[in-house]
Design a protein around this motif. Structure first.
Motif, PDB file in Angstrom:
ATOM      1  N   UNK A 153       4.802 -15.943 -14.610  1.00  0.00           N
ATOM      2  CA  UNK A 153       5.242 -14.730 -13.835  1.00  0.00           C
ATOM      3  C   UNK A 153       5.947 -13.828 -14.810  1.00  0.00           C
ATOM      4  N   UNK A 154       6.823 -14.281 -15.766  1.00  0.00           N
ATOM      5  CA  UNK A 154       7.593 -13.076 -16.517  1.00  0.00           C
ATOM      6  C   UNK A 154       6.475 -12.418 -17.417  1.00  0.00           C
ATOM      7  N   UNK A 155       5.640 -12.916 -17.667  1.00  0.00           N
ATOM      8  CA  UNK A 155       4.393 -12.011 -18.724  1.00  0.00           C
ATOM      9  C   UNK A 155       3.773 -11.132 -17.590  1.00  0.00           C
ATOM     10  N   UNK A 156       3.499 -11.682 -16.372  1.00  0.00           N
ATOM     11  CA  UNK A 156       2.899 -10.547 -15.662  1.00  0.00           C
ATOM     12  C   UNK A 156       3.973  -9.313 -15.398  1.00  0.00           C
ATOM     13  N   UNK A 157       5.201  -9.667 -14.843  1.00  0.00           N
ATOM     14  CA  UNK A 157       6.236  -8.638 -14.667  1.00  0.00           C
ATOM     15  C   UNK A 157       6.394  -7.756 -15.698  1.00  0.00           C
ATOM     16  N   UNK A 158       6.594  -8.157 -16.969  1.00  0.00           N
ATOM     17  CA  UNK A 158       6.755  -7.285 -18.083  1.00  0.00           C
ATOM     18  C   UNK A 158       5.698  -6.157 -18.397  1.00  0.00           C
ATOM     19  N   UNK A 159       4.340  -6.803 -18.124  1.00  0.00           N
ATOM     20  CA  UNK A 159       3.254  -6.046 -18.546  1.00  0.00           C
ATOM     21  C   UNK A 159       3.022  -5.089 -17.108  1.00  0.00           C
ATOM     22  N   UNK A 160       3.339  -5.283 -15.992  1.00  0.00           N
ATOM     23  CA  UNK A 160       3.309  -4.528 -14.834  1.00  0.00           C
ATOM     24  C   UNK A 160       4.038  -3.303 -14.579  1.00  0.00           C
ATOM     25  N   UNK A 161       5.412  -3.935 -14.936  1.00  0.00           N
ATOM     26  CA  UNK A 161       6.516  -2.750 -15.028  1.00  0.00           C
ATOM     27  C   UNK A 161       6.449  -1.832 -16.001  1.00  0.00           C
ATOM     28  N   UNK A 162       5.947  -2.096 -17.249  1.00  0.00           N
ATOM     29  CA  UNK A 162       5.622  -1.317 -18.264  1.00  0.00           C
ATOM     30  C   UNK A 162       4.424  -0.421 -17.965  1.00  0.00           C
ATOM     31  N   UNK A 163       3.337  -1.031 -17.565  1.00  0.00           N
ATOM     32  CA  UNK A 163       2.103  -0.290 -17.519  1.00  0.00           C
ATOM     33  C   UNK A 163       1.575   0.414 -16.309  1.00  0.00           C
ATOM     34  N   UNK A 164       2.062  -0.176 -15.157  1.00  0.00           N
ATOM     35  CA  UNK A 164       1.314   0.263 -13.864  1.00  0.00           C
ATOM     36  C   UNK A 164       2.398   0.922 -12.854  1.00  0.00           C
ATOM     37  N   UNK A 165       1.991   1.716 -11.885  1.00  0.00           N
ATOM     38  CA  UNK A 165       2.773   2.502 -11.145  1.00  0.00           C
ATOM     39  C   UNK A 165       2.463   1.650  -9.676  1.00  0.00           C
ATOM     40  N   UNK A 166       3.710   1.834  -8.884  1.00  0.00           N
ATOM     41  CA  UNK A 166       3.545   1.190  -7.299  1.00  0.00           C
ATOM     42  C   UNK A 166       2.790   2.368  -6.725  1.00  0.00           C
ATOM     43  N   UNK A 167       1.807   1.725  -5.675  1.00  0.00           N
ATOM     44  CA  UNK A 167       1.119   2.653  -4.829  1.00  0.00           C
ATOM     45  C   UNK A 167       1.782   3.628  -4.009  1.00  0.00           C
ATOM     46  N   UNK A 168       1.389   4.819  -3.664  1.00  0.00           N
ATOM     47  CA  UNK A 168       2.309   5.539  -2.810  1.00  0.00           C
ATOM     48  C   UNK A 168       2.100   5.187  -1.372  1.00  0.00           C
ATOM     49  N   UNK A 169       3.087   5.487  -0.544  1.00  0.00           N
ATOM     50  CA  UNK A 169       3.130   5.314   0.810  1.00  0.00           C
ATOM     51  C   UNK A 169       2.003   6.289   1.576  1.00  0.00           C
ATOM     52  N   UNK A 170       1.226   5.913   2.552  1.00  0.00           N
ATOM     53  CA  UNK A 170       0.378   6.697   3.318  1.00  0.00           C
ATOM     54  C   UNK A 170       1.151   7.058   4.759  1.00  0.00           C
ATOM     55  N   UNK A 171       1.060   8.416   4.739  1.00  0.00           N
ATOM     56  CA  UNK A 171       1.883   8.837   6.056  1.00  0.00           C
ATOM     57  C   UNK A 171       1.307   8.118   7.399  1.00  0.00           C
ATOM     58  N   UNK A 172       2.436   8.085   8.235  1.00  0.00           N
ATOM     59  CA  UNK A 172       1.965   7.887   9.576  1.00  0.00           C
ATOM     60  C   UNK A 172       0.805   8.815  10.083  1.00  0.00           C
ATOM     61  N   UNK A 173      -0.191   8.594  10.826  1.00  0.00           N
ATOM     62  CA  UNK A 173      -1.135   9.602  11.362  1.00  0.00           C
ATOM     63  C   UNK A 173      -0.364  10.343  12.600  1.00  0.00           C
ATOM     64  N   UNK A 174      -0.678  11.589  12.852  1.00  0.00           N
ATOM     65  CA  UNK A 174      -0.053  12.303  13.760  1.00  0.00           C
ATOM     66  C   UNK A 174      -0.801  11.819  15.132  1.00  0.00           C
ATOM     67  N   UNK A 175      -2.053  11.619  15.234  1.00  0.00           N
ATOM     68  CA  UNK A 175      -2.678  11.416  16.365  1.00  0.00           C
ATOM     69  C   UNK A 175      -3.983  10.534  16.179  1.00  0.00           C
ATOM     70  N   UNK A 176      -4.367   9.981  16.985  1.00  0.00           N
ATOM     71  CA  UNK A 176      -5.766   8.907  16.787  1.00  0.00           C
ATOM     72  C   UNK A 176      -6.428   9.279  17.882  1.00  0.00           C
ATOM     73  N   UNK A 177      -7.724   9.579  17.778  1.00  0.00           N
ATOM     74  CA  UNK A 177      -8.689   9.754  18.705  1.00  0.00           C
ATOM     75  C   UNK A 177      -9.367   8.488  18.781  1.00  0.00           C
ATOM     76  N   UNK A 178      -9.544   8.117  19.990  1.00  0.00           N
ATOM     77  CA  UNK A 178     -10.137   6.837  20.652  1.00  0.00           C
ATOM     78  C   UNK A 178     -10.828   7.103  21.757  1.00  0.00           C
ATOM     79  N   UNK A 179     -11.773   6.264  22.039  1.00  0.00           N
ATOM     80  CA  UNK A 179     -12.257   6.068  23.577  1.00  0.00           C
ATOM     81  C   UNK A 179     -11.183   5.451  24.596  1.00  0.00           C
ATOM     82  N   UNK A 180     -11.469   5.599  25.658  1.00  0.00           N
ATOM     83  CA  UNK A 180     -10.340   5.186  26.656  1.00  0.00           C
ATOM     84  C   UNK A 180     -10.335   3.374  26.277  1.00  0.00           C
TER      85      UNK A 180
END
Length: 431
Positions: A153-180
């Protein structure tokens, strides 16, 4: 109009749900659906159920909350029960859908189910598109291929913290179109073959499922109590509501994403300052990612007795009495019994407790670790396939632990983490 089905699984949320966003982008209308898979309520070869009453109750609450959230946006949640490859197919035919969107899977059984659904859909020219909604980091943006994932894990953590970015959060949809979408009809616990729950008076937190409750817990732990600022100091606690974040149940069901928690953590640090404790929550979320990627790398191996290692350790013949005593908090070792009673009566156990009872089962009782992992799968509200089986393999010495023979001295652990015996007294009525 083009119609897509959104197959919810362990991503029971609207905010930061890329699966839902992709479906909305590519379709005129969507049909949200959840399938109660019959296989999830069967008894395993280890003699325990795959889903127990506590997790099932949390799931029912989460689905009710998701349905309410979807209806507020103009949609709703269809509930079906049976084999997903049959039930999802029926929904697709009923609504003339051309595509099904779902979160992707990395664990063996879940992948097999996914393949069955994809094959069934292909026969009617409908495709299954899957999206990773489970981790902080997108697998495509890791600094290494999954086959080259570090085994420590420690090797994973160091590499990821140094070289990767956390994904951005997707906003909540304002509306959803669905059939009944007709009013939701959830099965009861008894219809799922499970007993009713009586809240144990010793439970220090009662988990309630759903995205809205996940966000309430986030606000409580961060802003109402500011408990996050002392998390590293208290995380080994055993009694109480706020010694740890308790986010795990909502994370496991996907009622909230790790990315949403991370984003809110950054906001909190901007307002109240960062320290070792705020970093440590991120550290624990990284562990969660790691076990997901470990599962993706090793697959079925993580469910075998020898795990990801070639160790051929011999075990004595399985002792049903020892296992039963362990499950029921009747081993005679107070620290183990108190923890196991908490799990049996509430569906939850502290991280410190989990490590100790796992070590005791594997090292003292000499029982195949998979029996313990399977029992946790049944009992835990916060059961997550990757974290559960990854942690158990780790503690059994057949996973990603770089130290051989990790053994917990139970007496020493009890003195260190329950020095005054309060936890044992709480659950056993004695010191």
């Amino acid at each position: 109009m083009t119609t897509a089905v959104v197959w919810f699984k362990t991503d029971l949320r609207i905010q930061d749900n890329e699966t839902l966003i992709r479906a909305l982008e590519q379709s005129d209308q969507v049909v949200p659906v959840y399938c109660f898979d019959d296989a999830h309520f069967q008894t395993t070869k280890f003699g325990v159920k795959k889903t127990g009453k506590f997790r099932a109750q949390f799931l029912l609450e989460s689905l009710a909350d998701l349905d309410a959230g979807l209806r507020a946006l103009g949609s709703g949640l269809l509930i079906v029960r049976g084999k997903p490859e049959e039930e999802i197919l029926k929904i697709v035919k009923s609504y003339s859908a051309t595509k099904v969107f779902a979160k992707n899977e990395v664990a063996f059984e879940e992948q097999q189910t996914e393949k069955c659904v994809a094959n069934a859909l292909a026969k009617i020219n409908c495709t299954l598109e899957t999206v990773n909604t489970s981790t902080l980091y997108d697998v495509a943006h890791l600094p290494f291929a999954i086959k080259d994932l570090p085994d420590i894990f420690t090797h994973f953590r160091k590499e990821v913290e140094k070289n990767s970015n956390v994904r951005k959060v997707f906003a909540k949809p304002l509306c959803i179109t669905s059939p009944n979408i007709p009013p939701m009809q959830l099965p009861s616990l008894s219809e799922l073959g499970l007993p009713q729950i009586n809240i144990d008076s010793r439970a220090t937190i009662v988990f309630k499922g759903g995205e809205s409750n996940a966000h309430k817990r986030l606000q409580h732990y961060f802003y109402e109590t500011k408990a996050i600022s002392s998390y590293k100091l208290t995380r080994n606690g055993m009694i109480g509501e706020n010694y740890s974040s308790k986010f795990s149940a909502w994370l496991a069901h996907g009622c909230i994403s790790a990315n949403t928690i991370y984003e809110e953590l950054n906001k909190y640090e901007t307002i109240h300052g960062s320290n070792e404790s705020t970093y440590w929550l991120f550290f624990e979320l990284l562990w969660r990612d790691y076990f997901y990627f470990v599962m993706q790398k090793f697959g079925k191996k993580l469910f075998l007795k020898n795990g990801i290692k070639d160790l051929k350790a011999s075990l004595p013949k399985f002792n049903e009495k020892y296992f039963s005593n362990w499950k029921n908090g009747a081993t005679g070792v107070d620290f183990i019994d108190a923890n196991m009673l908490e799990l049996k009566c509430t569906g939850y156990m502290s991280n410190r407790g989990r490590q100790n009872v796992a070590s005791y089962l594997c090292n003292d009782l000499k029982i195949d670790w998979r029996y313990g992992a399977a029992y946790f799968e049944e009992q835990l509200i916060d059961y997550d396939v990757c974290s559960n089986w990854g942690n158990w393999a780790y503690l059994a010495g057949v996973g990603n632990d770089p130290r051989p023979n990790r053994y917990f001295n139970i007496d020493k652990q009890a003195k260190d983490y329950d020095e005054d015996g309060a936890f044992r007294k709480w659950w056993l009525g004695k010191k």
